[in-house]
Design a protein around this motif. Structure first.
Motif, PDB file in Angstrom:
ATOM      1  N   GLY A  37       0.824  -1.216   0.000  1.00  0.00           N
ATOM      2  CA  GLY A  37       0.000   0.000   0.000  1.00  0.00           C
ATOM      3  C   GLY A  37       0.854   1.259   0.000  1.00  0.00           C
ATOM      4  N   PHE A  38       1.859   1.286   0.882  1.00  0.00           N
ATOM      5  CA  PHE A  38       2.761   2.444   0.919  1.00  0.00           C
ATOM      6  C   PHE A  38       3.457   2.612  -0.429  1.00  0.00           C
ATOM      7  N   PHE A  39       3.863   1.496  -1.021  1.00  0.00           N
ATOM      8  CA  PHE A  39       4.561   1.540  -2.308  1.00  0.00           C
ATOM      9  C   PHE A  39       3.652   2.144  -3.378  1.00  0.00           C
ATOM     10  N   LYS A  40       2.408   1.659  -3.410  1.00  0.00           N
ATOM     11  CA  LYS A  40       1.466   2.169  -4.422  1.00  0.00           C
ATOM     12  C   LYS A  40       1.283   3.680  -4.289  1.00  0.00           C
ATOM     13  N   LYS A  41       1.137   4.114  -3.043  1.00  0.00           N
ATOM     14  CA  LYS A  41       0.866   5.539  -2.836  1.00  0.00           C
ATOM     15  C   LYS A  41       2.122   6.390  -3.060  1.00  0.00           C
ATOM     16  N   VAL A  42       3.194   6.035  -2.363  1.00  0.00           N
ATOM     17  CA  VAL A  42       4.365   6.914  -2.311  1.00  0.00           C
ATOM     18  C   VAL A  42       5.183   6.844  -3.606  1.00  0.00           C
ATOM     19  N   VAL A  43       5.353   5.651  -4.113  1.00  0.00           N
ATOM     20  CA  VAL A  43       6.247   5.493  -5.271  1.00  0.00           C
ATOM     21  C   VAL A  43       5.494   5.687  -6.595  1.00  0.00           C
ATOM     22  N   ILE A  44       4.241   5.235  -6.648  1.00  0.00           N
ATOM     23  CA  ILE A  44       3.526   5.347  -7.927  1.00  0.00           C
ATOM     24  C   ILE A  44       2.582   6.559  -7.951  1.00  0.00           C
ATOM     25  N   ALA A  45       1.603   6.555  -7.053  1.00  0.00           N
ATOM     26  CA  ALA A  45       0.549   7.582  -7.144  1.00  0.00           C
ATOM     27  C   ALA A  45       1.103   8.999  -7.006  1.00  0.00           C
ATOM     28  N   ASN A  46       2.003   9.215  -6.066  1.00  0.00           N
ATOM     29  CA  ASN A  46       2.513  10.571  -5.871  1.00  0.00           C
ATOM     30  C   ASN A  46       3.197  11.106  -7.119  1.00  0.00           C
ATOM     31  N   HIS A  47       3.838  10.220  -7.874  1.00  0.00           N
ATOM     32  CA  HIS A  47       4.529  10.676  -9.090  1.00  0.00           C
ATOM     33  C   HIS A  47       3.540  10.922 -10.229  1.00  0.00           C
ATOM     34  N   LEU A  48       2.581  10.011 -10.379  1.00  0.00           N
ATOM     35  CA  LEU A  48       1.569  10.226 -11.422  1.00  0.00           C
ATOM     36  C   LEU A  48       0.731  11.466 -11.080  1.00  0.00           C
ATOM     37  N   GLY A  49       0.555  11.675  -9.792  1.00  0.00           N
ATOM     38  CA  GLY A  49      -0.255  12.811  -9.323  1.00  0.00           C
ATOM     39  C   GLY A  49       0.331  14.149  -9.727  1.00  0.00           C
ATOM     40  N   THR A  50       1.656  14.238  -9.883  1.00  0.00           N
ATOM     41  CA  THR A  50       2.257  15.525 -10.258  1.00  0.00           C
ATOM     42  C   THR A  50       1.712  15.977 -11.610  1.00  0.00           C
ATOM     43  N   ALA A  51       1.533  15.000 -12.536  1.00  0.00           N
ATOM     44  CA  ALA A  51       1.033  15.349 -13.870  1.00  0.00           C
ATOM     45  C   ALA A  51      -0.434  15.769 -13.801  1.00  0.00           C
ATOM     46  N   VAL A  52      -1.226  14.989 -13.057  1.00  0.00           N
ATOM     47  CA  VAL A  52      -2.663  15.293 -12.976  1.00  0.00           C
ATOM     48  C   VAL A  52      -2.868  16.670 -12.324  1.00  0.00           C
ATOM     49  N   THR A  53      -2.116  16.934 -11.269  1.00  0.00           N
ATOM     50  CA  THR A  53      -2.226  18.234 -10.595  1.00  0.00           C
ATOM     51  C   THR A  53      -1.815  19.362 -11.536  1.00  0.00           C
ATOM     52  N   ALA A  54      -0.735  19.122 -12.300  1.00  0.00           N
ATOM     53  CA  ALA A  54      -0.264  20.159 -13.235  1.00  0.00           C
ATOM     54  C   ALA A  54      -1.346  20.467 -14.275  1.00  0.00           C
ATOM     55  N   PHE A  55      -2.008  19.431 -14.768  1.00  0.00           N
ATOM     56  CA  PHE A  55      -3.075  19.624 -15.756  1.00  0.00           C
ATOM     57  C   PHE A  55      -4.198  20.487 -15.181  1.00  0.00           C
ATOM     58  N   TYR A  56      -4.693  20.082 -14.024  1.00  0.00           N
ATOM     59  CA  TYR A  56      -5.878  20.764 -13.493  1.00  0.00           C
ATOM     60  C   TYR A  56      -5.558  22.111 -12.863  1.00  0.00           C
ATOM     61  N   SER A  57      -4.265  22.363 -12.572  1.00  0.00           N
ATOM     62  CA  SER A  57      -3.899  23.692 -12.063  1.00  0.00           C
ATOM     63  C   SER A  57      -3.972  24.716 -13.185  1.00  0.00           C
ATOM     64  N   ASN A  58      -3.586  24.289 -14.390  1.00  0.00           N
ATOM     65  CA  ASN A  58      -3.617  25.200 -15.544  1.00  0.00           C
ATOM     66  C   ASN A  58      -4.219  24.489 -16.746  1.00  0.00           C
ATOM     67  N   PRO A  59      -5.509  24.178 -16.702  1.00  0.00           N
ATOM     68  CA  PRO A  59      -6.089  23.369 -17.784  1.00  0.00           C
ATOM     69  C   PRO A  59      -6.014  24.047 -19.145  1.00  0.00           C
ATOM     70  N   ASP A  60      -6.016  25.391 -19.165  1.00  0.00           N
ATOM     71  CA  ASP A  60      -5.999  26.061 -20.475  1.00  0.00           C
ATOM     72  C   ASP A  60      -4.625  26.041 -21.135  1.00  0.00           C
ATOM     73  N   LEU A  61      -3.613  25.568 -20.406  1.00  0.00           N
ATOM     74  CA  LEU A  61      -2.279  25.497 -21.006  1.00  0.00           C
ATOM     75  C   LEU A  61      -2.069  24.196 -21.776  1.00  0.00           C
ATOM     76  N   PHE A  62      -2.965  23.235 -21.550  1.00  0.00           N
ATOM     77  CA  PHE A  62      -2.769  21.926 -22.172  1.00  0.00           C
ATOM     78  C   PHE A  62      -3.848  21.667 -23.228  1.00  0.00           C
ATOM     79  N   GLY A  63      -3.440  20.943 -24.243  1.00  0.00           N
ATOM     80  CA  GLY A  63      -4.430  20.635 -25.272  1.00  0.00           C
ATOM     81  C   GLY A  63      -4.056  19.372 -26.011  1.00  0.00           C
ATOM     82  N   GLY A  64      -4.969  18.919 -26.863  1.00  0.00           N
ATOM     83  CA  GLY A  64      -4.708  17.817 -27.770  1.00  0.00           C
ATOM     84  C   GLY A  64      -4.229  16.547 -27.117  1.00  0.00           C
ATOM     85  N   ALA A  65      -3.085  16.065 -27.604  1.00  0.00           N
ATOM     86  CA  ALA A  65      -2.571  14.779 -27.165  1.00  0.00           C
ATOM     87  C   ALA A  65      -2.323  14.739 -25.658  1.00  0.00           C
ATOM     88  N   TYR A  66      -2.054  15.909 -25.090  1.00  0.00           N
ATOM     89  CA  TYR A  66      -1.791  15.935 -23.652  1.00  0.00           C
ATOM     90  C   TYR A  66      -3.039  15.603 -22.847  1.00  0.00           C
TER      91      TYR A  66
END
Lengths: 473, 357
Positions: A194-223
């Motif tokens: 569980g710790f591995f899933k959260k700390v090693v995987i989710a936290n890293h994938l989360g950086t991208a998701v957070t970046a998208f939703y923080s500035n949704p108008d900066l991203f488009g298309g394939a992103y």
């Protein structure tokens, strides 16, 4: 208290030791103390509130069972449970707008500043489920308040579930808890994953998701397509990581919690997906909303199923939060399930000429992408953002993109890929899985090496703060 | 049963031994220099350290040997106001000290001034170098920005916990190991290690960014071309920061002013410029002026001669000493006869660079 910290890990290991060191008759008291301390780290007022909440449900259940006005007490119980949930969680969405319409200054939402509603969506469903069980005579009312109080506040599951069933949890408390090294080791292993899933995987994938939703108008298309793939993985590893920690820690204390995930992304359709993803919530809504409603509306035949589905999934969406986007999230699932129900024959006919493996993987991919798409309603702060992202989906050649750090995404995706491959082997290739399991059980050195690799990877990524997505409900 | 339990836990502790070794390595090596006392914090310059901690530790150990009565407070932008320059603008025979912190916050400045006041330091001269970021909500959990626990009351355990986790971070360990073996900096080490040479004066805490100065001196055009991406695009239109001074900040600022009044401090509040040319919020500015009096508050932000030339800057927010000196001249109404000269070491040619960019 943050769960993905060394403090938490050390406190759990020490607490389990103390738990088995003291006499059995004090152990539940010890668990109550621990759980109270855990909740008090968020807010002492919340602890007091939960105590009152538990006492109310405990006594009302007794009245439901024994009083001649059982039906009235039942209605009062459900009403109070729902009202406190609405006041503390949905006031800004469901009540304050009416006050604004009336030009009234009153804001009920400020109540949630006074009592921080952490875990409220979870313990309210547990409370309502318990009252329904007692009313329907599926369960006798609990006679021991400390046991019932522990059912509501049990620390490992308090902030994000799994949503326990009273008849599953309370019966376990009646048994003596004997130290069993296998139980503790299994719990440790589950929590480690569980710790591995959260700390090693989710936290890293989360950086991208957070970046998208923080500035949704900066991203488009394939992103945006990348987002559709990343966000289900992020949510799954985040939430199942939390669940594994909760299940593992509980197991160390000799209590089994209900499972919440069962390789959901290997589901071939949305109906199956919701039997494998957030199982405790989906099954709660299935048992207490869908079945009850469709039974009551049974005269309408198929109409009852459709209405019940829309109602169940609408409520399911709203459970996630106060906002139209959550409502759409739920209704989208309902529409998909209704579509699957009505087109089952046609689809079977159409796909019957496809090779079995291709059909299976195609179905899984479509289900995954559908869920990934519907999560834009989940993560978007408002409907405008959702609209923006959906329109970007149809312009895949648009190269507009904000700043995304590829390192963390690739790091997270690499380990997510390994975990998903493991799930596919377990699901589809039993022979290989059996062989791997045999090698695993026979080679202690291999096991130790893997545990150390997981342990060091977790330790090396523990820095910074990390909050679970489902913690906000 | 209890014997089983103890035996099980002994085995568990044995299993955890490698993790304990990691912790011992942190304690022994002390990579961020936050455990032991050091005479020279310039060692291991490739590791980014907590400036708040180091400034405080240096002051604590130096104050037994040297007398300080003049202080420069602020974030890394305050480092351009070097003590050796500032000393020419103020009236003191004692030592001047740069009491800086990376990503400083008004909470940090407030706690430092309270610390100095309550620990018997004379505050004869104070230069507060502020920026809009000083008033963002204060968070004390990022290792490099955490506050010294002796100055800002906070958990010592949490402080070391954060640094321990930083020291075992995979990318940090990898970067340090590769750097130690190869002696070089690779692109993947950006944001993890600090390339280039620099040092701090052991008495005044003055910052000498020698590596950067040498690079400009050697080939200033190349310096700016290589870093073109870090300089912001300017629209040339007026823009203003959001209002960020809260009621809580106002209370802190008033406490700072009271301390200055108690000590009879000669102070100046300087809002440092940045290349983006965004003006400091006018409401916030008037709060500062109301508290500290208009004649002591100097706002250099916005579209003006201090934010015009890229050649005055080494990145989007950090400017050269020459620009700092020009600001100090305005701040202190420098008389002609004091014969201030502008040190051109870090100035570099200006016009050619602008043409290239």
């Amino acid at each position: 208290m943050e769960i993905t910290t060394l403090y938490y890990i050390i406190i759990v290991i020490v607490s389990v030791f103390v738990f088995y060191l003291i006499k059995d008759k004090y152990r539940l008291g010890f668990l109550i103390l621990l759980s109270c301390a855990f909740i008090a780290t968020y807010s002492p007022r919340l602890l007091l509130y939960v105590l009152i909440y538990a006492a109310f449900n405990f006594f009302i259940a007794k009245e439901i069972s024994t009083s001649t006005y059982g039906r009235t007490f039942y209605r009062i119980g459900i009403f109070v449970n729902l009202t406190q949930l609405i006041l503390l969680r949905y006031a800004s969405f469901a009540i304050d707008p009416f006050f604004r319409l009336l030009n009234c200054e009153t804001r009920i939402a400020v109540l949630s500043d006074f009592i921080i509603p952490i875990g409220i969506s979870y313990f309210t469903l547990q409370g309502i489920g318990y009252l329904i069980n007692v009313r329907m005579k599926w369960e006798k009312p609990e006679g021991n308040f400390p046991d019932f109080f522990l059912y509501i506040i049990f620390a490992p599951k308090f902030i994000s579930g799994p949503i326990e069933r009273s008849n599953h949890f309370l019966t376990q408390l009646k048994n003596a808890r004997v130290f069993d090294s296998k139980n503790v080791s299994t719990g440790l292993r589950i929590a480690l994953v569980g710790f591995f899933k959260k700390v090693v995987i989710a936290n890293h994938l989360g950086t991208a998701v957070t970046a998208f939703y923080s500035n949704p108008d900066l991203f488009g298309g394939a992103y945006v397509w990348l987002l559709i793939i990343l966000q289900p993985l992020y949510l799954y590893f985040d939430f199942s990581g939390y669940t594994d920690i909760a299940i593992g820690v509980s197991k160390m204390f000799g209590i089994d919690l209900l499972p919440n995930f069962n390789r959901p992304f290997l589901s071939g359709n949305v109906s199956t997906f919701w039997k494998r993803f957030h199982i405790s919530l989906a099954s709660w809504f299935n048992d207490y909303v869908f079945k009850q409603t469709s039974f009551k509306l049974r005269k309408w035949r198929q109409g009852s199923t459709i209405i019940s589905l829309l109602l169940t999934w609408g409520l399911f969406g709203i459970w996630h939060g106060a906002g139209w986007n959550f409502m759409f999230l739920g209704l989208l699932q309902a529409l998909a399930i209704i579509y699957e129900f009505y087109t089952k024959r046609a689809r079977m006919k159409f796909f019957s000429c496809w090779p079995g493996g291709l059909r299976l993987h195609f179905a899984r991919l479509v289900t995954f992408l559908f869920y990934g798409f519907s999560l834009t309603f989940f993560f978007s702060p408002d409907m405008e953002t959702t609209k923006l992202l959906v329109s970007s989906l149809f312009q895949p050649m648009n190269t507009m993109h904000g700043e995304l750090r590829a390192g963390p995404i690739l790091f997270g995706l690499a380990f997510a890929g390994i975990m998903m491959a493991g799930e596919i082997v377990k699901e589809d290739y039993n022979n290989i899985f059996y062989k791997v399991e045999l090698i695993w059980s026979r080679h202690k050195l291999l096991r130790l090496s893997v545990y150390y690799i997981l342990g060091f990877l977790i330790l090396s990524q523990l820095g910074g703060t990390s909050v679970f997505v489902y913690q906000m409900f | 049963m209890k014997a089983y339990l103890i035996k099980y836990y002994v085995r568990l502790l044995l299993f955890l031994t490698p993790f304990v070794i990691c912790f011992l390595a942190y304690v022994i090596i002390d990579p961020f220099m936050v455990i032991y006392q050091y005479d020279d914090f310039n060692k291991r310059s490739y590791i980014g350290k907590n400036r708040d901690y180091i400034s405080t530790e240096m002051l604590m150990s130096n104050s037994q040997k040297y007398t300080y009565d003049s202080f420069i407070l602020g974030s890394s932008t305050a480092l351009s106001f070097a003590p050796s320059i500032w000393k020419d603008f103020i009236d003191t025979d004692n030592n001047v000290y740069t009491f800086d912190a990376s990503g400083e916050n008004i909470v940090g400045i407030w706690s430092k001034i309270k610390y100095l006041h309550s620990n018997g330091y004379q505050l004869r001269n104070v230069l507060l170098v502020l920026e809009n970021n000083d008033f963002v909500p204060f968070v004390n959990d990022v290792p490099i920005f955490m506050k010294h626990t002796g100055v800002y009351p906070s958990s010592r355990f949490a402080f070391h916990y954060a640094f321990f986790l930083s020291s075992v971070e995979l990318k940090f360990v990898t970067a340090v190991a590769v750097h130690l073996v190869s002696g070089r900096f690779y692109p993947f080490m950006n944001d993890i290690l600090v390339p280039g040479s620099y040092n701090y004066d052991p008495i005044t805490n003055e910052f000498y960014n020698t590596g950067l100065w040498d690079a400009i001196k050697k080939d200033s055009v190349r310096f700016y071309v290589e870093r073109a991406s870090i300089f912001p695009l300017r629209t040339g239109e007026y823009a203003e920061d959001n209002r960020s001074i809260s009621d809580q900040h106002r209370v802190m600022l008033e406490e700072i002013k009271n301390i200055f009044d108690d000590q009879g401090t000669s102070y100046r509040i300087l809002i440092s410029p940045a290349l983006k040319q965004v003006s400091f919020n006018k409401d916030d500015l008037s709060i500062l002026k109301n508290i500290f009096r208009e004649e002591y508050v100097f706002d250099f932000t916005g579209i003006n001669e201090f934010t015009e030339s890229i050649a005055d800057y080494t990145d989007a927010t950090h400017f050269k000493r020459g620009l700092a000196k020009r600001m100090l001249k305005i701040v202190y109404f420098q008389p002609e006869d004091k014969n201030i000269f502008i040190d051109i070491v870090d100035q570099g040619p200006i016009e050619p660079v602008r043409e290239v960019l």
